[in-house]
Design a protein around this motif. Structure first.
Motif, PDB file in Angstrom:
ATOM      1  N   PRO A   1       0.822  -1.217   0.000  1.00 17.68           N
ATOM      2  CA  PRO A   1       0.000   0.000   0.000  1.00 17.68           C
ATOM      3  C   PRO A   1       0.855   1.266   0.000  1.00 17.68           C
ATOM      4  O   PRO A   1       1.987   1.252   0.483  1.00 17.68           O
ATOM      5  CB  PRO A   1      -0.804  -0.119   1.303  1.00 17.68           C
ATOM      6  N   TYR A   2       0.302   2.322  -0.576  1.00 22.20           N
ATOM      7  CA  TYR A   2       0.949   3.642  -0.611  1.00 22.20           C
ATOM      8  C   TYR A   2       2.315   3.602  -1.310  1.00 22.20           C
ATOM      9  O   TYR A   2       3.198   4.400  -1.004  1.00 22.20           O
ATOM     10  CB  TYR A   2       1.134   4.198   0.810  1.00 22.20           C
ATOM     11  N   LEU A   3       2.475   2.705  -2.262  1.00 21.72           N
ATOM     12  CA  LEU A   3       3.803   2.555  -2.862  1.00 21.72           C
ATOM     13  C   LEU A   3       4.180   3.754  -3.735  1.00 21.72           C
ATOM     14  O   LEU A   3       5.361   4.018  -3.933  1.00 21.72           O
ATOM     15  CB  LEU A   3       3.878   1.262  -3.688  1.00 21.72           C
ATOM     16  N   ASN A   4       3.186   4.482  -4.258  1.00 25.92           N
ATOM     17  CA  ASN A   4       3.524   5.703  -4.995  1.00 25.92           C
ATOM     18  C   ASN A   4       4.183   6.725  -4.067  1.00 25.92           C
ATOM     19  O   ASN A   4       5.149   7.399  -4.453  1.00 25.92           O
ATOM     20  CB  ASN A   4       2.282   6.293  -5.660  1.00 25.92           C
ATOM     21  N   LYS A   5       3.697   6.819  -2.831  1.00 27.09           N
ATOM     22  CA  LYS A   5       4.303   7.725  -1.852  1.00 27.09           C
ATOM     23  C   LYS A   5       5.659   7.200  -1.379  1.00 27.09           C
ATOM     24  O   LYS A   5       6.626   7.963  -1.267  1.00 27.09           O
ATOM     25  CB  LYS A   5       3.369   7.917  -0.661  1.00 27.09           C
ATOM     26  N   ILE A   6       5.727   5.894  -1.122  1.00 27.73           N
ATOM     27  CA  ILE A   6       6.999   5.297  -0.700  1.00 27.73           C
ATOM     28  C   ILE A   6       8.045   5.452  -1.804  1.00 27.73           C
ATOM     29  O   ILE A   6       9.197   5.784  -1.540  1.00 27.73           O
ATOM     30  CB  ILE A   6       6.818   3.813  -0.348  1.00 27.73           C
ATOM     31  N   GLY A   7       7.636   5.224  -3.053  1.00 24.52           N
ATOM     32  CA  GLY A   7       8.548   5.374  -4.181  1.00 24.52           C
ATOM     33  C   GLY A   7       9.084   6.786  -4.291  1.00 24.52           C
ATOM     34  O   GLY A   7      10.281   6.995  -4.562  1.00 24.52           O
ATOM     35  N   ALA A   8       8.218   7.767  -4.070  1.00 25.04           N
ATOM     36  CA  ALA A   8       8.655   9.161  -4.104  1.00 25.04           C
ATOM     37  C   ALA A   8       9.636   9.448  -2.970  1.00 25.04           C
ATOM     38  O   ALA A   8      10.672  10.100  -3.170  1.00 25.04           O
ATOM     39  CB  ALA A   8       7.446  10.086  -4.000  1.00 25.04           C
ATOM     40  N   MET A   9       9.313   8.951  -1.787  1.00 30.10           N
ATOM     41  CA  MET A   9      10.193   9.150  -0.632  1.00 30.10           C
ATOM     42  C   MET A   9      11.556   8.493  -0.849  1.00 30.10           C
ATOM     43  O   MET A   9      12.603   9.088  -0.554  1.00 30.10           O
ATOM     44  CB  MET A   9       9.539   8.579   0.626  1.00 30.10           C
ATOM     45  N   MET A  10      11.556   7.270  -1.382  1.00 32.97           N
ATOM     46  CA  MET A  10      12.818   6.571  -1.603  1.00 32.97           C
ATOM     47  C   MET A  10      13.617   7.216  -2.733  1.00 32.97           C
ATOM     48  O   MET A  10      14.855   7.206  -2.707  1.00 32.97           O
ATOM     49  CB  MET A  10      12.554   5.093  -1.910  1.00 32.97           C
ATOM     50  N   THR A  11      12.923   7.760  -3.727  1.00 37.65           N
ATOM     51  CA  THR A  11      13.628   8.493  -4.781  1.00 37.65           C
ATOM     52  C   THR A  11      14.362   9.687  -4.189  1.00 37.65           C
ATOM     53  O   THR A  11      15.542   9.918  -4.477  1.00 37.65           O
ATOM     54  CB  THR A  11      12.641   8.976  -5.859  1.00 37.65           C
TER      55      THR A  11
END
Length: 398
Positions: A123-133
């Motif tokens: 869940p929330y992988l679009n947000k996690i992906g942005a954070m990890m980027t």
């Protein structure tokens, strides 16, 4: 009947004491002991807070925690950006700058691939992906800023921190070992031999002389930049119409508090570069504020959530790093970069400038310590932009 916690959520001074003391202990352990350095102070800070909240010593929510998100995190951004003079970066470190950008592109490609593979299970992988980027181009300050900006659930943020720091410890060991691998020696050139000494390391980590005015100017400048940026973003959101595409882009960019703060700090540092270059202690204060953030994000996290989400996030993070290092090695070979330049650039994106400098010192690459510190701080600047762009891209794929 739901049992309360030993310390109430409105017991402000006690909660502040616990947060700040534990952040200090985490830093002390990381710098004093090898095992703690391997685990990372961020993990120690987070897990300690998790233990306290899961065993009902401190609450999972409190106005104190909100203060950290609302004030401490924004304040840390300019403090860590004061050493990022883009004019100096371009002048002194162009060669490393190119491979740094290649590694950053690898991060973004890896994030996209990892999202496509795993988004239906996390869940929330679009947000996690942005954070990890943001984190794997800049560092913890970008991770904190994007976490706050996207209002990612705290338990998901905690899982991401656990996965990030655990994999990074292994990744750092891989980067240390790679120059000695036979196939690396065969295909990549180097300007250095395996030389190092304790005296060489110590010369780079001497305590800095910090005056009272350094602290005063650092904090005053940071608070002023946050105040101006956040107020300006608020006014832009309020008064600039979104009647066409141009105005919409302006509002989405300049109306974003964190992007405007990053941009304004970057401009100010470029204009008054000599002043901020001589300002001692700002990055140390900013780093300590980030450790306070790491303690706070551990408070609402449950062990059950970490156990259920972290394994998949391990895979997510590993995919990102595979593309980061893979693209760096591939294009680094094509464009005739030395292996030490490639590994330091990948390290600087994934682990930040301090770990990259530690790698350079540990391997005896003395001529690259200063340049990689300069280049690494550039990640603080572009991390928020890249993370915001990645969030828009990943959100459009769902």
């Amino acid at each position: 009947m739901i049992l309360g916690t030993l310390i109430a959520k409105d017991d402000t001074w006690v909660l502040w004491a616990i947060i700040i003391v534990w952040a200090t202990i985490s830093l002390f352990l990381e710098q004093r002991f090898q095992w703690a350095s391997t685990i990372s102070g961020a993990i120690i800070a987070l897990v300690g807070a998790m233990l306290l909240s899961n065993f009902k010593v401190i609450p999972t929510s409190s106005p104190v925690y909100d203060t950290v998100w609302d004030y401490v995190v924004p304040l840390s951004i300019p403090l860590l950006l004061f050493s990022s003079n883009i004019l100096k970066i371009w002048k002194e470190s162009r060669r490393l700058l190119i491979i740094f950008f290649i590694a950053s592109v690898g991060t973004m490609i890896g994030t996209t691939v990892a999202f496509l593979v795993l988004h239906q299970w996390i869940p929330y992988l679009n947000k996690i992906g942005a954070m990890m980027t943001g984190s794997y181009i800049g560092g913890g300050v970008n991770f904190a800023a994007l976490s706050s900006k996207f209002e990612t659930p705290s338990e998901i943020v905690s899982s991401a921190v656990v996965a990030d720091n655990s994999v990074m410890a292994l990744y750092f060991m891989l980067l240390i070992a790679m120059p000695s691998l036979p196939w690396i020696k065969k295909f990549f050139k180097t300007d250095y031999h395996e030389t190092n000494s304790p005296e060489m390391q110590q010369s780079y980590w001497q305590p800095k002389k910090i005056q009272l005015l350094d602290i005063a100017f650092s904090i005053a400048s940071a608070i002023a930049l946050v105040a101006v940026s956040f107020k300006a973003a608020e006014l832009i959101q309020q008064f600039v119409p979104k009647s066409n595409m141009l105005f919409t882009v302006i509002v989405s960019f300049f109306g974003d508090q964190y992007l405007l703060l990053t941009t304004l700090t970057l401009i100010v540092v470029a204009i008054w570069g000599d002043f901020f270059e001589k300002l001692a202690g700002a990055s140390e204060i900013g780093t300590f504020l980030i450790y306070i953030f790491f303690v706070v994000i551990g408070t609402p996290a449950s062990f059950a959530t970490i156990i259920s989400t972290a394994p998949l996030l391990f895979i997510f993070v590993i995919i990102i790093l595979v593309f980061n290092l893979g693209l760096s090695l591939l294009l680094g070979k094509v464009f005739h970069f030395k292996i030490e330049e490639i590994l330091l650039a990948s390290n600087a994106t994934a682990g930040g400038p301090t770990t990259a400098a530690a790698l350079a010192i540990g391997k005896g690459w003395t001529g690259l310590v200063g340049p990689i510190l300069i280049i690494g701080t550039l990640g603080y600047v572009i991390g928020n932009y890249a993370g915001t762009l990645m969030y828009q891209l990943l959100s459009s794929m769902t």
